[in-house]
Each structure stands twice: as C-alpha cells, then as structure tokens.
Design a protein around this motif. Sequence first.
Motif, short mmCIF file in Angstrom:
data_model
loop_
_atom_site.label_atom_id
_atom_site.label_comp_id
_atom_site.label_asym_id
_atom_site.label_seq_id
_atom_site.Cartn_x
_atom_site.Cartn_y
_atom_site.Cartn_z
N SER A 198 -3.79 5.03 -7.69
CA SER A 198 -4.16 5.58 -6.39
C SER A 198 -4.17 4.53 -5.28
O SER A 198 -4.30 4.87 -4.10
N ASP A 199 -4.01 3.26 -5.64
CA ASP A 199 -3.99 2.19 -4.64
C ASP A 199 -2.65 2.07 -3.93
O ASP A 199 -2.52 1.30 -2.98
N ASP B 115 0.84 -1.20 0.00
CA ASP B 115 0.00 0.00 0.00
C ASP B 115 0.88 1.25 0.00
O ASP B 115 0.51 2.28 -0.56
N ARG C 94 -3.84 -2.97 -10.56
CA ARG C 94 -4.18 -2.03 -9.50
C ARG C 94 -4.29 -0.61 -10.08
O ARG C 94 -3.65 -0.30 -11.08
N PHE D 141 -6.57 6.17 2.30
CA PHE D 141 -7.22 5.97 1.01
C PHE D 141 -8.71 6.34 0.99
O PHE D 141 -9.34 6.26 -0.07
N ARG E 79 -5.90 2.57 7.17
CA ARG E 79 -6.14 2.41 5.74
C ARG E 79 -7.16 3.44 5.23
O ARG E 79 -6.97 4.05 4.17
#
Length: 434
Positions: A265-266, A234, A262, A433, A429
Amino acid sequence: MIPLSRNSAVFGLNIDPIGHHNGAWRHPLTQVSRAYDISYSLELSRMADAAGLDMVFIADGLSVNRYAPDSVVLGFEPLTLLSAVAVNTRNVGLVCTVSSTFTEPYNLARMMSSLDRISHGRAAWNVVTTANPNAALNFGPETLPDHDSRYERAAEFLDVATALWTGWQADAVVADKDRGMYFDPDRVAVTGHHGQFFTVEGPLNAPRSPQGKPVIVQAGASATGRDFAARYADIVYMVSQDLEDAKAYYQDIKRRARDHGRAESDILVIMSVRVLVEQHDNAAQERAAELAELVSAEATLKRVSSFIGVDLTRYALDDVLPPLPEADDIQGYRTQLALVRRLVQSGQVRTLRELATRLNGGQGVLSFTGDGRSVCDNLQLWFEEKAADGFMILPQQTQRDAENFVKFSLPVIRSKPFGRQRPEGATFRSRLFG
C-alpha cells in the motif's frame, strides 16, 4: 465529500494543451496558440482541481529534433508552469518532471521544496533519467551515459535530495527574538555526502516544507528501472496495451516493494490511458477517424523508430516486423521497445502497417474511445482486474477531450465504488495515502 474507499482509484490529468494523438495539433478544432498561453494551462488545472482529480501532470524533454518538424514543441518548463498552477488551485497534486541526469541534487531539492511551500504541500517529482541522446548534446557530453549508469546516478541523487529535505527538523526555525536565534543549529543536520556522482555538504538553504519531501513518481520498464521505482517511488507510471501484461507488471512492482521492506500500500501503480470522449459513441468514432487521417503510417513508424532504436522506415508497410532487440540491450526508451515486443510476441501485430494502426497516432499508450460510460467501463475493468491503482488520463485532443472526460466520463466514474472521490488532505501525500 464521499468517504474514501480502500477500493477507490487515483485519477490524474496530463495537462498537455495540444493532446496525446500526434495528429491533434492539425485538427481544425485545435488552437495551436493555446500551447503557449498560460491561461489555458491554468484553465485545465483549475478544471481538474474543481473536479476532484488527484493530480495534474506535465511531461518534459530537453531537446528538439529540428528534422522532425511535425512534432509539437513544448511551451513551458514544468517547474515554472506548476508554480503558476500552484497559486491558482487548491487541492490537486502537482507532478513535475525533472531529469536526474541533467540537474544537480541541491538545486532540485531547493526548487521542489519551494514548489511544495508555494502549493502548501502538493508537490511531486517525476524522476526521469532521460533516454534521448540528443539531450546530452545540450549539456556538454557528446553521448548519453549508459542506462544502468543513469539509474545509479538517480539513486544517489534521491539519497542526497532526501537527506537535504529531511535535514531540517520541522521545528528548526525558532525565531527567538530575545536570544537572537533564528534557527536552532542542533535541529539542522549537515548532509556531508561524498559519493560516486555528487559531493554535497548541505544543509539545504530552506527549512522543511509542508510535506517534508515531495511525492516521488517514476516510470521504469527494465529490471533496473522497476527496482528503482519499487525502492524510491510513491507512484509508478505504467504503459501497457495488454491486460495480462499490466497485471504481471503490477504484481512485480508490489513484490519488489515488499523486497525493499515496504508495504504494498506504500506504492501506487498508475496506468497512462489516452481517452477520446464524446457524448455519443458514434461522434467519438467519427472524430477518432478524423485524427487518424492526420497522421500517416509512415510518420508513426518514423516516430516509433526514434524511440526503439530500430529504423522501421526501411521496410514496406506490409512487411513483417524485423527482429527486435531485447529491451535490456538498448540504451534508449526501453518502455516503448518492450511494448512493441509484447505486441509482436503475442501475435497482436505482425506487419508494420498493423503496428502503425495499433499505435493509433501515439507511442503505445492504451486508448479508450467512446461515450462517457464506455470509457468508465474500460477503466473500471482494468482497476478491478488489479492491473492498476489508478489512471493518468491523457486526452487525445486536449481542447476537446479534457473537458469531455470531466463532463461525460467523470460523473459515471464517481457513481461507481472504484471512482469515489478521495477526501481533501492537508498535503498531496496525505490525500493519496491517508
């Protein structure tokens, strides 16, 4: 709370209690005893939490070189330390370094699940494959596994750990007192892994933690390392001293992430930056000169030699650097070797003395020295040039620069669009995100 901007940077603080200049422990302002005082580590963590920084980070090593008595010895094992930090902070993410080479997936999955629960969903695992050959001597093997084997093991390790973390459905614990059913076995998956490196039946003996699985952090310089990071991480840590090289690395990681299906932005690319901050620039430059006096060029080159696998101490300081191997040709610290090679190839350093001066008492992490505004301006430049999504702040002299960064640099940063504080999230997380 200022609303989250898509253009805002992520900020973390490395809470090493001594600092990231090799002369920091020798400086008169440094109290060495604080390296082994839990209250100071908690003080740093609470300060980062109160300042709205996104994460605190603790590095780790698995050996001590008794023939390098000028090296600071670590005070705390990261998981133990961050468990204490967890109950003394509220929002800040907790990035814990653990080697995938010298631990087992079941134990690691259980410990990280515990940290995630203790912290109410703020745990992150910095996956390291351990490049120091001395570490192998403490765990049985006489030699370190080769570079690619360590990454193959790490990949299988992540797959197993993820299966353990996600094996429990969120509602698996039913605690049905009438039926005498504590958990529903239909909501718990058996891992049943039989692979090259691990055999793990599972399931994990802990229900799903708040995040499900911790945030995954990794730093890879080689092609293998970059691909591993793009597949699993991440957050990816980056070390660079050249803006164009950093931009190329950033784009490469994003491309590799797309290749693994992916979104860009991940995955966040976070750059390590050493800072030395004072209220006024001249005071910062004076202390930088004091630190420089505490580490000789010979000592710096000796330390660099141990990282890159080339004995630079055999040469005179004004000699041109000897030929260096390709980073992919060594089994050790490829990040540091790649950085030195780039400095030489770009013409930024030519002699060993120039290299020692450029490294400035460190292993190659970019350094910003000055008042709060100048440090902010440098960080803003690298962010806006799309060299990084954020920064891990490494205070050169922690007992001065950690507080000074928060006091003098952070208010200027927060006044800029790139430095807007991220909103509090239910988990680390979600803070990163959304």
